[in-house]
Enzyme design. Structure first.
Site, PDB file in Angstrom:
ATOM      1  CD  GLN A  74      -3.048  -6.487  -3.599  1.00  0.00           C
ATOM      2  OE1 GLN A  74      -4.123  -7.404  -4.520  1.00  0.00           O
ATOM      3  NE2 GLN A  74      -2.238  -5.980  -4.093  1.00  0.00           N
TER       4      GLN A  74
ATOM      5  CG  ASP B 225       0.216   2.312  -6.018  1.00  0.00           C
ATOM      6  OD1 ASP B 225      -1.143   1.764  -5.965  1.00  0.00           O
ATOM      7  OD2 ASP B 225       0.583   1.633  -4.845  1.00  0.00           O
TER       8      ASP B 225
ATOM      9  CG  ASN C  72      -4.930   1.931  -7.431  1.00  0.00           C
ATOM     10  OD1 ASN C  72      -4.304   2.477  -6.364  1.00  0.00           O
ATOM     11  ND2 ASN C  72      -6.240   1.537  -7.428  1.00  0.00           N
ATOM     12  CE  LYS C  73      -2.076  -3.716  -6.743  1.00  0.00           C
ATOM     13  NZ  LYS C  73      -0.645  -4.043  -6.788  1.00  0.00           N
TER      14      LYS C  73
ATOM     15  N   GLY D 138       0.946  -1.014  -0.084  1.00  0.00           N
ATOM     16  CA  GLY D 138       0.144   0.002  -0.038  1.00  0.00           C
ATOM     17  C   GLY D 138       0.903   1.285   0.089  1.00  0.00           C
ATOM     18  CB  ALA D 139       1.207   4.270  -2.227  1.00  0.00           C
TER      19      ALA D 139
HETATM   20  C1  LIG Z   1      -3.495   3.656  -0.106  1.00  0.00           C
HETATM   21  S1  LIG Z   1      -2.815   2.071  -0.895  1.00  0.00           S
HETATM   22  C2  LIG Z   1      -2.573   2.343  -2.500  1.00  0.00           C
HETATM   23  C3  LIG Z   1      -2.477   1.352  -3.314  1.00  0.00           C
HETATM   24  O1  LIG Z   1      -1.420   0.463  -3.007  1.00  0.00           O
HETATM   25  C4  LIG Z   1      -1.801  -0.790  -3.349  1.00  0.00           C
HETATM   26  O2  LIG Z   1      -0.820  -1.583  -4.192  1.00  0.00           O
HETATM   27  P1  LIG Z   1      -0.174  -2.850  -3.476  1.00  0.00           P
HETATM   28  O3  LIG Z   1      -1.004  -3.667  -2.830  1.00  0.00           O
HETATM   29  O4  LIG Z   1       0.615  -3.662  -4.658  1.00  0.00           O
HETATM   30  O5  LIG Z   1       0.868  -2.217  -2.342  1.00  0.00           O
HETATM   31  C5  LIG Z   1      -3.013  -0.502  -4.311  1.00  0.00           C
HETATM   32  O6  LIG Z   1      -2.681  -0.202  -5.621  1.00  0.00           O
HETATM   33  C6  LIG Z   1      -3.640   0.329  -3.638  1.00  0.00           C
HETATM   34  O7  LIG Z   1      -4.452   1.064  -4.129  1.00  0.00           O
END
Ligand SMILES: CSC[C@H]1O[C@H](OP(=O)(O)O)[C@H](O)[C@@H]1O
Length: 355
Positions: free
Chosen positions: A197, A238, A248-249, A49-50
Site C-alpha cells: 500500500q 484499524d 495497524n498494518k 483503509g479502516a
Molecule cells: C486510515 S487507514 C487505516 C489502516 O488501514 C490499512 O489497512 P488495509 O490497507 O489492509 O485496509 C492500514 O492498516 C492503514 O493504516
C-alpha cells in the site's frame, strides 16, 4: 499537481469506488449496485483503509435493503441479516462494525415503521458518516501539525492516506495541510509488504499532491532513522483498544520499536470511530490472515516455492508503551491511555488529554 483521486462517491444511486488494486498503473472507478458488490470490494481490497471500509460498508448496508418490500418486522430482520453479512468481510478494522451498527441503531431508534422512510434514513446516515469522515481527518491533521515542525522529515507505513478515507487521510492529513501552508518537509513512505500500500498508494497520492515523498522498502526504515532523516513516525490504525494497544498494518510494530530505539516520536492518527473501548487490550483484537499468494505471488510472479508454508497476518498490534500519542479529531491523547482515552469520550473532553 494532479487532481486528487476520489476513493468513494455516492453517485446516481450507486456506490462508486476507486479500484485500489490496479493503482498506480490504472485509475479505474467501479459502480457497486448491490451489497454483494460492496462485500467483494472490501474483501479483495478494491476499497481499503479502516475509515473507507466503514463508509463503504454503510452504503453497502443500504444497498442490501433498499429493494425490500414487506412489513416492518421483515425489513428489520433483513437489515440485521445484511449487517451480519457485511460484518463477515474483514475482521480487524472496527470502523466497519461501527458504521453498520450505527445504521442499524438509526433504524431501531427511528420513530417510524414506514420502510420507505427507514430506507431514506439509512442512506442519509451513510452519507452523514461519509461527510463526517472528511472533517474528522482534517481535524486530525490540524492536531498532528501542532506536534510537527516545518523542515522536518516524517516516516509513514502502509496507506493511511486520502485513499484510505473519504479525504485527507489520517496519518497523511498533516502532510496535505503542511503543503497548503508552504511547509518544507520530506515524507519517507514504507512500501509495506506484502500488499505494498505504501508504494502503490501512499507514494502515488503524495506525489500527485506535489509532496516530497521518498519510497523505501520496509527494511530500510532503520537506516533512514539512523541517518537522522526522520523526526516523527506517523501511522494510521484499524482498531485502538481501550488500553491504547493499536492494530495497524503488519510491520507497524516494527516501526514503533525502531522509533523507540532512535528516540523518535511515534504518533498514531486515530479517528474516534477507530477507538474501541469495548476491546480491553490488543490481545483481543481479531487479526485478519490473508491469502498466502499475497506473499509468494504478488502481481502474478512467483517469488517463492508454490507449496511453501506462509504466514500472512494483515495487521500487527503495537503495544501502547511504544506509542508517544494517539492523535484524534477531538484532541491529543497521551499515556496512561486506559484512563485518558475514556476522557476523550467524556462530555467535557479536554483537547489535550494526559501530558
Ligand atoms: C486510515 S487507514 C487505516 C489502516 O488501514 C490499512 O489497512 P488495509 O490497507 O489492509 O485496509 C492500514 O492498516 C492503514 O493504516
Amino acid at each position: 499537481m494532479n487532481e486528487a483521486l476520489n476513493s468513494i462517491e455516492w453517485k446516481n444511486d450507486a456506490l462508486v469506488l476507486l479500484d485500489q488494486t490496479t493503482l498506480p498503473n490504472e485509475i479505474r472507478y467501479e459502480e457497486n449496485h448491490t451489497i454483494e458488490d460492496v462485500w467483494d470490494s472490501i474483501v479483495v481490497m478494491k476499497v481499503r483503509g479502516a475509515p473507507a471500509i466503514g463508509v463503504a460498508a454503510a452504503y453497502g448496508l443500504y444497498l442490501g435493503v433498499r429493494c425490500h418490500e414487506g412489513d416492518y418486522e421483515s425489513f428489520m430482520s433483513l437489515l440485521k441479516a445484511k449487517r451480519d453479512y457485511l460484518a463477515g468481510s474483514r475482521p480487524t478494522a472496527v470502523n466497519l462494525f461501527w458504521a453498520i451498527d450505527r445504521l442499524v441503531q438509526k433504524a431501531v431508534d427511528a420513530d417510524t415503521k414506514d420502510i420507505e422512510m427507514l430506507k431514506a434514513l439509512l442512506l442519509e446516515e451513510a452519507q452523514l458518516i461519509h461527510k463526517e469522515d472528511e472533517e474528522i481527518n482534517r481535524m486530525i491533521g490540524e492536531n498532528l501539525l501542532t506536534l510537527l515542525e516545518d523542515g522536518q522529515g516524517f516516516l509513514t507505513h502502509c496507506n493511511a492516506g486520502a485513499l484510505a478515507t473519504a479525504k485527507y487521510g489520517t496519518a497523511t492529513a498533516p502532510f496535505y495541510l503542511a503543503k497548503e501552508r508552504g511547509w518544507n518537509f520530506k515524507v519517507y513512505a514504507d512500501e509495506t509488504r506484502p500488499r505494498l500500500q505504501g508504494s502503490t498508494l501512499t507514494a502515488l497520492e503524495l506525489q500527485r499532491a506535489g509532496i516530497d515523498v521518498t519510497l523505501i522498502t520496509d527494511n530500510m526504515a532503520a537506516m533512514v532513522m539512523s541517518q537522522g532523516k526522520v523526526q516523527a513516525a506517523i501511522v494510521g490504525c484499524d482498531r485502538v483498544a481501550a488500553n491504547g494497544d493499536t492494530a495497524n498494518k503488519i510491520g507497524t510494530m516494527g516501526v514503533a520499536i525502531l522509533a523507540k530505539h532512535f528516540g523518535i516520536p511515534f504518533y498514531v492518527a486515530a479517528p474516534t470511530p477507530t477507538i474501541d473501548l469495548a476491546t480491553p487490550t490488543g490481545a483481543e483484537i481479531p487479526i485478519e490472515e490473508r491469502d498466502t499468494e499475497e506473499v509468494t505471488n504478488r502481481f502474478g510472479q512467483w517469488s517463492a516455492p508454490k507449496d511453501v508454508q506462509v504466514y500472512n497476518p494483515a495487521f500487527d498490534v503495537t503495544p501502547a508503551d511504544l506509542i508517544t500519542a494517539i492523535v484524534t479529531e477531538k484532541g491529543i491523547v497521551y499515556a496512561p491511555f486506559e484512563e485518558n482515552l475514556k476522557k476523550l469520550f467524556a462530555e467535557d473532553a479536554q483537547h489535550v488529554v494526559g501530558k
